[in-house]
Scaffold this motif. Structure first.
Motif, PDB file in Angstrom:
ATOM      1  N   TRP A  36       1.208  -0.834  -0.046  1.00 48.09           N
ATOM      2  CA  TRP A  36      -0.347  -0.324  -0.193  1.00 48.09           C
ATOM      3  C   TRP A  36       1.025   1.217   0.420  1.00 48.09           C
ATOM      4  O   TRP A  36       0.481   1.772  -0.413  1.00 48.09           O
ATOM      5  N   LEU A  37       2.111   1.469   0.262  1.00 49.04           N
ATOM      6  CA  LEU A  37       3.581   2.287   0.590  1.00 49.04           C
ATOM      7  C   LEU A  37       2.967   2.268  -1.037  1.00 49.04           C
ATOM      8  O   LEU A  37       3.386   3.602  -1.148  1.00 49.04           O
ATOM      9  N   TRP A  38       3.761   1.833  -1.623  1.00 47.70           N
ATOM     10  CA  TRP A  38       4.256   1.788  -3.445  1.00 47.70           C
ATOM     11  C   TRP A  38       3.190   2.236  -4.444  1.00 47.70           C
ATOM     12  O   TRP A  38       3.178   2.637  -4.573  1.00 47.70           O
ATOM     13  N   PHE A  39       1.942   2.355  -3.503  1.00 46.88           N
ATOM     14  CA  PHE A  39       0.451   2.065  -3.911  1.00 46.88           C
ATOM     15  C   PHE A  39      -0.145   3.312  -4.452  1.00 46.88           C
ATOM     16  O   PHE A  39      -0.145   4.460  -5.367  1.00 46.88           O
ATOM     17  N   VAL A  40       0.144   4.087  -3.445  1.00 46.71           N
ATOM     18  CA  VAL A  40      -0.063   5.750  -2.864  1.00 46.71           C
ATOM     19  C   VAL A  40       0.771   6.415  -3.362  1.00 46.71           C
ATOM     20  O   VAL A  40       0.697   7.127  -4.469  1.00 46.71           O
ATOM     21  N   ALA A  41       2.204   5.829  -3.177  1.00 45.73           N
ATOM     22  CA  ALA A  41       3.220   6.752  -4.285  1.00 45.73           C
ATOM     23  C   ALA A  41       2.762   6.813  -5.361  1.00 45.73           C
ATOM     24  O   ALA A  41       3.246   7.446  -6.389  1.00 45.73           O
ATOM     25  N   SER A  42       2.356   5.608  -6.488  1.00 48.49           N
ATOM     26  CA  SER A  42       1.688   5.378  -7.527  1.00 48.49           C
ATOM     27  C   SER A  42       0.776   6.594  -7.832  1.00 48.49           C
ATOM     28  O   SER A  42       1.179   6.788  -9.440  1.00 48.49           O
TER      29      SER A  42
END
Length: 200
Positions: A36-42
């Motif tokens: 979810w961290l990388w999803f938000v960053a994307s």
């Protein structure tokens, strides 16, 4: 017109860097947290801060009469790192001679576009190679919700495709692994299918 794009790229890069450090900090936690961290960053690359600010200005919170202090100067600079004129100084009309040479902002955008084009070509070549591998792969008789194929090309297990996904396995994997190990791999890959990770 060029400044909003530069602001968006600069801010998104900073945001992704912060997400990378947070991912390292949470490396001992569950994989879903890093996911979810990388999803938000994307998602940040799709939504500029300026758009969020514009949307926020249309909302008036009822019953809120508190007055808030202005943001610290550093946060203001992060929000608009490439502003054309400092807000703290009056705008003075100055007639300046045409500058010789190329605008550094044009060079920066050109470098970014070249990098984006190179990455796009790389991913397109990989995608075409994977699609060719799937077309020439051999179907396997495994009771799964999606087609399962094996390929003689050196590859790792993975789900290929978004709307019609295919589970691609390396040839002979069933003979090299125990039934328990094979079931673990299949369960892992089917989790990707259920969550639609390729679409994400």
């Amino acid at each position: 017109m060029i400044h909003p794009w530069l602001n968006h790229l600069w801010q998104s890069t900073l945001f992704a860097t912060a997400a990378g450090f947070m991912t390292l900090a949470f490396r001992k936690n569950g994989a879903h947290i890093r996911y979810w961290l990388w999803f938000v960053a994307s998602c940040k690359f799709l939504i500029p801060f300026s758009l969020l600010g514009a949307l926020g200005s249309h909302f008036h919170w009822a019953g809120s009469s508190a007055h808030y202090a202005p943001l610290p100067p550093m946060l203001g600079r992060v929000a608009q790192p490439f502003s054309t004129a400092p807000a703290s100084h009056p705008i003075v009309s100055i007639v300046s001679a045409p500058s010789a040479g190329i605008d550094p902002l044009i060079i920066l955008v050109g470098v970014w576009l070249c990098g984006a084009l190179a990455v796009g070509i790389y991913w397109l070549a990989r995608w075409l190679k994977i699609q060719a591998t799937v077309r020439h792969a051999t179907p396997m008789l495994l009771d799964k919700a999606i087609p399962v194929k094996s390929s003689s090309i050196n590859t790792e297990p993975g789900v290929i495709g978004i709307f019609r996904p295919v589970l691609l396995l390396p040839e002979g994997i069933c003979e090299r692994l125990s039934p328990g190990e094979m079931q673990t791999i299949l369960t892992h890959e089917m989790c990707h299918v259920r969550r639609r990770d390729n679409l994400t």
